[in-house]
Design an enzyme around this catalytic site. Structure first.
Site, PDB file in Angstrom:
ATOM      1  N   HIS A 107      11.139  15.699 -46.898  1.00 10.67           N
ATOM      2  CA  HIS A 107      11.732  16.976 -46.477  1.00 10.67           C
ATOM      3  C   HIS A 107      12.710  17.494 -47.539  1.00 10.67           C
ATOM      4  O   HIS A 107      12.706  18.684 -47.862  1.00 10.67           O
ATOM      5  CB  HIS A 107      12.522  16.808 -45.166  1.00 10.67           C
ATOM      6  CG  HIS A 107      11.701  16.365 -43.988  1.00 10.67           C
ATOM      7  ND1 HIS A 107      12.068  15.317 -43.185  1.00 10.67           N
ATOM      8  CD2 HIS A 107      10.534  16.840 -43.474  1.00 10.67           C
ATOM      9  CE1 HIS A 107      11.169  15.167 -42.210  1.00 10.67           C
ATOM     10  NE2 HIS A 107      10.229  16.070 -42.370  1.00 10.67           N
TER      11      HIS A 107
ATOM     12  N   ARG B 127       1.253  16.858 -47.387  1.00 10.66           N
ATOM     13  CA  ARG B 127       1.289  15.522 -47.980  1.00 10.66           C
ATOM     14  C   ARG B 127      -0.076  15.078 -48.467  1.00 10.66           C
ATOM     15  O   ARG B 127      -0.196  14.460 -49.508  1.00 10.66           O
ATOM     16  CB  ARG B 127       1.768  14.500 -46.948  1.00 10.66           C
ATOM     17  CG  ARG B 127       3.247  14.528 -46.763  1.00 10.66           C
ATOM     18  CD  ARG B 127       3.642  13.798 -45.522  1.00 10.66           C
ATOM     19  NE  ARG B 127       3.300  14.602 -44.359  1.00 10.66           N
ATOM     20  CZ  ARG B 127       3.871  14.455 -43.178  1.00 10.66           C
ATOM     21  NH1 ARG B 127       4.786  13.532 -42.995  1.00 10.66           N
ATOM     22  NH2 ARG B 127       3.534  15.229 -42.170  1.00 10.66           N
TER      23      ARG B 127
ATOM     24  N   SER C  62       8.730  10.929 -40.828  1.00 13.66           N
ATOM     25  CA  SER C  62       9.849  10.483 -39.984  1.00 13.66           C
ATOM     26  C   SER C  62       9.404   9.345 -39.070  1.00 13.66           C
ATOM     27  O   SER C  62      10.116   8.367 -38.876  1.00 13.66           O
ATOM     28  CB  SER C  62      10.366  11.631 -39.127  1.00 13.66           C
ATOM     29  OG  SER C  62      10.839  12.679 -39.942  1.00 13.66           O
TER      30      SER C  62
ATOM     31  N   LYS D 230      10.150  14.145 -26.220  1.00 10.41           N
ATOM     32  CA  LYS D 230      10.975  13.872 -25.044  1.00 10.41           C
ATOM     33  C   LYS D 230      12.147  12.978 -25.393  1.00 10.41           C
ATOM     34  O   LYS D 230      13.225  13.133 -24.870  1.00 10.41           O
ATOM     35  CB  LYS D 230      10.128  13.264 -23.925  1.00 10.41           C
ATOM     36  CG  LYS D 230       9.294  14.330 -23.245  1.00 10.41           C
ATOM     37  CD  LYS D 230       8.607  13.829 -21.993  1.00 10.41           C
ATOM     38  CE  LYS D 230       7.581  14.822 -21.513  1.00 10.41           C
ATOM     39  NZ  LYS D 230       6.236  14.613 -22.090  1.00 10.41           N
TER      40      LYS D 230
HETATM   41  N1  ATP Z   1       6.913  13.483 -47.122  1.00  8.53           N
HETATM   42  C1  ATP Z   1       6.663  14.769 -46.973  1.00  8.53           C
HETATM   43  N2  ATP Z   1       6.248  15.513 -48.010  1.00  8.53           N
HETATM   44  C2  ATP Z   1       5.964  16.826 -47.843  1.00  8.53           C
HETATM   45  N3  ATP Z   1       6.059  17.495 -46.690  1.00  8.53           N
HETATM   46  C3  ATP Z   1       6.468  16.807 -45.634  1.00  8.53           C
HETATM   47  C4  ATP Z   1       6.802  15.416 -45.702  1.00  8.53           C
HETATM   48  N4  ATP Z   1       7.179  15.013 -44.466  1.00  8.53           N
HETATM   49  C5  ATP Z   1       7.082  16.085 -43.677  1.00  8.53           C
HETATM   50  N5  ATP Z   1       6.661  17.154 -44.361  1.00  8.53           N
HETATM   51  C6  ATP Z   1       6.421  18.496 -43.858  1.00  8.53           C
HETATM   52  O1  ATP Z   1       7.611  18.965 -43.294  1.00  8.53           O
HETATM   53  C7  ATP Z   1       7.345  19.808 -42.168  1.00  8.53           C
HETATM   54  C8  ATP Z   1       8.101  19.299 -40.959  1.00  8.53           C
HETATM   55  O2  ATP Z   1       7.560  18.067 -40.611  1.00  8.53           O
HETATM   56  P1  ATP Z   1       8.090  17.113 -39.472  1.00  8.53           P
HETATM   57  O3  ATP Z   1       9.439  17.464 -39.018  1.00  8.53           O
HETATM   58  O4  ATP Z   1       6.997  16.963 -38.470  1.00  8.53           O
HETATM   59  O5  ATP Z   1       8.202  15.765 -40.321  1.00  8.53           O
HETATM   60  P2  ATP Z   1       7.361  14.452 -40.211  1.00  8.53           P
HETATM   61  O6  ATP Z   1       7.885  13.543 -41.267  1.00  8.53           O
HETATM   62  O7  ATP Z   1       5.896  14.768 -40.234  1.00  8.53           O
HETATM   63  O8  ATP Z   1       7.807  13.910 -38.797  1.00  8.53           O
HETATM   64  P3  ATP Z   1       6.939  13.147 -37.682  1.00  8.53           P
HETATM   65  O9  ATP Z   1       6.552  11.839 -38.302  1.00  8.53           O
HETATM   66  O10 ATP Z   1       7.905  13.022 -36.544  1.00  8.53           O
HETATM   67  O11 ATP Z   1       5.778  14.055 -37.394  1.00  8.53           O
HETATM   68  C9  ATP Z   1       5.826  19.815 -42.061  1.00  8.53           C
HETATM   69  O12 ATP Z   1       5.331  20.923 -42.782  1.00  8.53           O
HETATM   70  C10 ATP Z   1       5.411  18.533 -42.735  1.00  8.53           C
HETATM   71  O13 ATP Z   1       4.094  18.616 -43.233  1.00  8.53           O
HETATM   72 MG    MG Z   2       4.838  15.567 -38.561  1.00 12.41          MG
END
Ligand code: ATP
Ligand code: MG
Length: 168
Positions: free
Chosen positions: A20, A93, A131, A44
């Site tokens: 992020h 990703r 995450s 939740k």
């Molecule tokens: N490592 C990463 N590199 C690039 N983009 C990312 C990465 N992690 C998340 N994103 C992007 O950030 C945005 C928000 O993602 P989100 O908050 O769902 O994070 P996540 O890491 O995918 O969390 P979760 O594992 O809970 O789904 C989305 O567009 C997701 O594709």
């Molecule tokens: Mg996600």
């Protein structure tokens, strides 16, 4: 006409990872302003409250004058319209993100053709970071140093995650 380009980067950020952080800092270089918009009530049982997530992100990006933080609920395109943002930023990703992200982008375009979705690729070392995986690794006693900001690592440690948290 010289209109500032305002972008919204939506997500749950539970917690903020270096993936992020990478996308936000790239976005901050491409757009005049970027709003990191934390989605309310997606899961939740989130690990971090929305207030904690905003506080962490604010601290990590304290030195970025054009990065803002907010929370939102409901339709993303409505939120973008309300904030007068013309761009939605999403991170890609891997191929696995593509199908879902393309559906979302086209649905959002259907709902509001004035908002354009822009995809950004993270640095290669973050292409496998999510995450969910970060929480899983911490709960099982593994290290996430280099995958999350050190502040997030500290906060994760304070949560004292264990195997039982994974069932939630
Ligand atoms: N490592 C990463 N590199 C690039 N983009 C990312 C990465 N992690 C998340 N994103 C992007 O950030 C945005 C928000 O993602 P989100 O908050 O769902 O994070 P996540 O890491 O995918 O969390 P979760 O594992 O809970 O789904 C989305 O567009 C997701 O594709
Ligand atoms: Mg996600």
């Amino acid at each position: 006409m010289n209109v500032d380009t305002l972008a919204v980067y939506p997500g749950s950020f539970d917690p903020l990872t270096n993936g992020h952080v990478d996308i936000i800092s790239r976005g901050s270089r491409v757009f005049d302003r970027i709003i990191v918009a934390i989605l309310l009530n997606v899961e939740k049982a989130p690990l971090f409250t929305v207030a904690e997530r905003v506080e962490i992100a604010r601290e990590v990006f304290a030195k970025y004058p054009n990065v803002e933080f907010d929370t939102f609920d409901g339709l993303l395109v409505e939120y973008a319209r309300r904030r007068q943002a013309g761009v939605i930023v999403r991170g890609l990703r891997a191929i696995s993100d593509f199908e879902y992200e393309m559906q979302m982008a086209l649905m959002n375009r259907h709902l509001n053709p004035e908002v354009e979705t822009v995809f950004m690729m993270p640095a290669v070392p973050y292409t496998y970071v999510s995450s969910r995986l970060v929480k899983e690794v911490v709960a099982l006693g593994g290290s996430v140093t280099t995958l999350v900001p050190s502040l997030v690592e500290d906060r994760l440690r304070e949560k004292k995650l264990g195997r039982e948290t994974l069932k939630a």
